[in-house]
Design an enzyme around this catalytic site. Structure first.
Site, PDB file in Angstrom:
ATOM      1  N   SER A 124       0.836  -1.201   0.000  1.00  0.00           N
ATOM      2  CA  SER A 124       0.000   0.000   0.000  1.00  0.00           C
ATOM      3  C   SER A 124       0.869   1.248   0.000  1.00  0.00           C
ATOM      4  CB  SER A 124      -0.861  -0.023   1.263  1.00  0.00           C
ATOM      5  OG  SER A 124      -1.413   1.250   1.503  1.00  0.00           O
ATOM      6  N   TYR A 150      -2.520  -1.154  10.714  1.00  0.00           N
ATOM      7  CA  TYR A 150      -2.742  -1.741   9.384  1.00  0.00           C
ATOM      8  C   TYR A 150      -1.570  -1.387   8.471  1.00  0.00           C
ATOM      9  CZ  TYR A 150      -4.002  -1.393   4.504  1.00  0.00           C
ATOM     10  OH  TYR A 150      -3.936  -1.449   3.140  1.00  0.00           O
ATOM     11  N   LYS A 154       1.712  -3.686   6.564  1.00  0.00           N
ATOM     12  CA  LYS A 154       2.158  -3.653   5.166  1.00  0.00           C
ATOM     13  C   LYS A 154       3.665  -3.379   5.114  1.00  0.00           C
ATOM     14  CE  LYS A 154      -1.784  -4.383   3.147  1.00  0.00           C
ATOM     15  NZ  LYS A 154      -2.007  -5.685   2.524  1.00  0.00           N
TER      16      LYS A 154
HETATM   17  N1  UFG Z   1     -13.264  10.964   3.073  1.00  0.00           N
HETATM   18  C1  UFG Z   1     -14.319  11.801   3.354  1.00  0.00           C
HETATM   19  N2  UFG Z   1     -15.452  11.245   3.878  1.00  0.00           N
HETATM   20  C2  UFG Z   1     -15.573   9.921   4.128  1.00  0.00           C
HETATM   21  C3  UFG Z   1     -14.478   9.054   3.827  1.00  0.00           C
HETATM   22  C4  UFG Z   1     -13.328   9.621   3.310  1.00  0.00           C
HETATM   23  O1  UFG Z   1     -14.252  13.007   3.150  1.00  0.00           O
HETATM   24  O2  UFG Z   1     -16.620   9.474   4.625  1.00  0.00           O
HETATM   25  C5  UFG Z   1     -12.028  11.523   2.486  1.00  0.00           C
HETATM   26  C6  UFG Z   1     -10.810  11.353   3.352  1.00  0.00           C
HETATM   27  O3  UFG Z   1     -10.726  12.359   4.313  1.00  0.00           O
HETATM   28  C7  UFG Z   1      -9.684  11.383   2.314  1.00  0.00           C
HETATM   29  C8  UFG Z   1     -10.323  10.760   1.071  1.00  0.00           C
HETATM   30  O4  UFG Z   1     -11.736  10.867   1.274  1.00  0.00           O
HETATM   31  O5  UFG Z   1      -9.339  12.713   2.033  1.00  0.00           O
HETATM   32  C9  UFG Z   1      -9.970   9.310   0.854  1.00  0.00           C
HETATM   33  O6  UFG Z   1     -10.242   8.584   2.044  1.00  0.00           O
HETATM   34  P1  UFG Z   1     -10.340   6.987   2.065  1.00  0.00           P
HETATM   35  O7  UFG Z   1     -10.701   6.581   3.452  1.00  0.00           O
HETATM   36  O8  UFG Z   1     -11.195   6.501   0.958  1.00  0.00           O
HETATM   37  O9  UFG Z   1      -8.851   6.533   1.708  1.00  0.00           O
HETATM   38  P2  UFG Z   1      -7.470   6.858   2.463  1.00  0.00           P
HETATM   39  O10 UFG Z   1      -6.634   7.615   1.489  1.00  0.00           O
HETATM   40  O11 UFG Z   1      -7.670   7.427   3.794  1.00  0.00           O
HETATM   41  O12 UFG Z   1      -6.904   5.386   2.705  1.00  0.00           O
HETATM   42  C10 UFG Z   1      -6.667   4.534   1.640  1.00  0.00           C
HETATM   43  C11 UFG Z   1      -6.901   3.083   2.062  1.00  0.00           C
HETATM   44  C12 UFG Z   1      -5.863   2.628   3.029  1.00  0.00           C
HETATM   45  C13 UFG Z   1      -4.476   2.966   2.548  1.00  0.00           C
HETATM   46  C14 UFG Z   1      -4.370   4.420   2.175  1.00  0.00           C
HETATM   47  C15 UFG Z   1      -3.032   4.758   1.619  1.00  0.00           C
HETATM   48  O13 UFG Z   1      -8.157   2.928   2.659  1.00  0.00           O
HETATM   49  O14 UFG Z   1      -5.951   1.241   3.110  1.00  0.00           O
HETATM   50  O15 UFG Z   1      -5.368   4.718   1.201  1.00  0.00           O
HETATM   51  O16 UFG Z   1      -2.805   4.082   0.455  1.00  0.00           O
HETATM   52  F1  UFG Z   1      -3.584   2.705   3.527  1.00  0.00           F
END
Ligand code: UFG
Length: 341
Positions: A124, A150, A154
């Protein structure tokens, strides 16, 4: 010779299974259905029109795992088995370390016992950690400080694989660092459907659009680093990501041994706002949202330098943000239809 896919019934595993079967590969899936459903196995067969072996096996169960290696001629392993909920990993670190790390070690020991040394690992972008102003991640950067258990699993498994390769140069290993996979297969038969309230953006949008949740909270609209103040990520279509695994496997088949690291991302960040707007426009649905405070631990923006995968694997993500939104919605609609029948 078969390719073993632990966790092959899961979100990324099932899409990869389809691409491998379509490319004429023989596969075997093992899964314990901890975060997937048995129906997925039939859906993969339905999409591809091809058959394959399946075993309900947990990677922590050494005896059952050995039986799979005993009964089959396995050439390579692509490991998708692992827990992946960031928030849960903070609350239950030992569950994550046991399942992800011990599971990977038992799998690698079993491979070693049976002389199987080709391994593709689902890593990841999270292993890069918070890099401050460096927002475009390239494989030459060292792994950084991870921000949750998590992510640490990785990072630790990457380190374990480096040590395994150092000890025995006959191993042939690819570490694939995924950015933000979203979307679903265009058939609408497989996709991502987390139980309960989703943590990730796209599954949340899907549930709001489907009126299972009343609105989306957008975490932060005051990030100076992004064009509209909302967070930005390198979202990539899961089918593109699945094709990246096929390319990585072909690379290992070509090389006798080695340790290779690839970012799998589009190289283009899109903001949360752009994702929501595109989803609404492409699917002609409403996604009510409100801006709330930033989510703890979130970075403003990061995305892949994807030149290495293009150069060495001849892989680039081809699908657009519209495709990601359209296919995600189609998956939800298909599921609704099937429920009603
Ligand atoms: N977001 C919102 N509202 C929500 C969910 C997410 O605004 O309800 C935003 C977050 O703040 C972020 C973006 O959408 O700015 C993406 O968030 P995600 O949770 O979809 O993804 P992340 O980038 O936080 O995490 C993902 C994977 C992890 C991994 C990470 C880094 O879920 O497994 O990318 O690769 F570790």
């Amino acid at each position: 010779m078969a390719i073993l896919l632990p966790g092959g019934a899961g979100y990324i595993g099932s899409h990869t299974a389809v691409e491998l079967l379509n490319a004429g590969k023989e596969i075997i899936i093992i899964d314990n259905f901890s975060n997937s459903k048995p129906e997925v196995i039939d859906k993969i067969k339905q999409i591809t029109g091809k058959d394959f072996k399946f075993y309900e096996v947990d990677c922590l169960d050494r005896q059952s795992l050995e039986k799979v290696f005993e009964e089959n001629d396995i050439d390579a392993v692509i490991n998708f088995a692992g827990f992946k909920a960031v928030g849960e990993s903070v609350k239950e670190p030992l569950k994550y370390y046991h399942n992800n790390i011990t599971g990977a070690v038992v799998l690698l020991q079993t491979m070693q016992k049976y002389g199987v040394k080709k391994f593709v690992f689902s890593s990841s972008a999270t292993v890069y950690g918070d890099r401050g102003k460096e927002i475009k991640y390239v494989e030459t950067m060292k792994r950084g400080e991870t921000t949750n258990p998590y992510g640490t699993t990785k990072s630790m498994i990457e380190k374990i694989l480096e040590d395994v390769y150092f000890a025995d140069n006959d191993w042939d290993i690819a570490l694939l660092r995924y950015f933000n996979p979203v979307g679903a297969h265009e058939s609408g038969l497989i996709g991502e459907n987390p139980q309960g309230i989703p943590n990730n953006l796209m599954p949340y949008i899907m549930k709001v659009a489907n009126k299972e949740l009343d609105h989306l909270n957008i975490f932060g609209n005051d990030y100076k680093e992004t064009k509209d103040g909302t967070g930005a990520r390198d979202f990539l279509h899961v089918v593109d990501l699945a094709k990246g695994h096929l390319k990585a496997l072909e690379k290992l088949e070509k090389e006798k041994s080695g340790l290779y690291v690839y970012n799998l991302g589009t190289g283009t960040p899109y903001t949360v706002q752009e994702m929501v707007d595109t989803f609404k426009r492409t699917n002609n649905v409403d996604v009510p949202y409100e801006y709330v405070g930033r989510r703890a631990g979130d970075l403003p923006i990061f995305y892949a330098d994807s030149t290495k995968a293009k150069k060495e694997l001849d892989w680039t993500a081809e699908k657009t943000l519209e495709d990601m939104c359209k296919d995600s919605w189609n998956y939800i609609k298909q599921m609704e239809k099937n429920k009603g029948e």
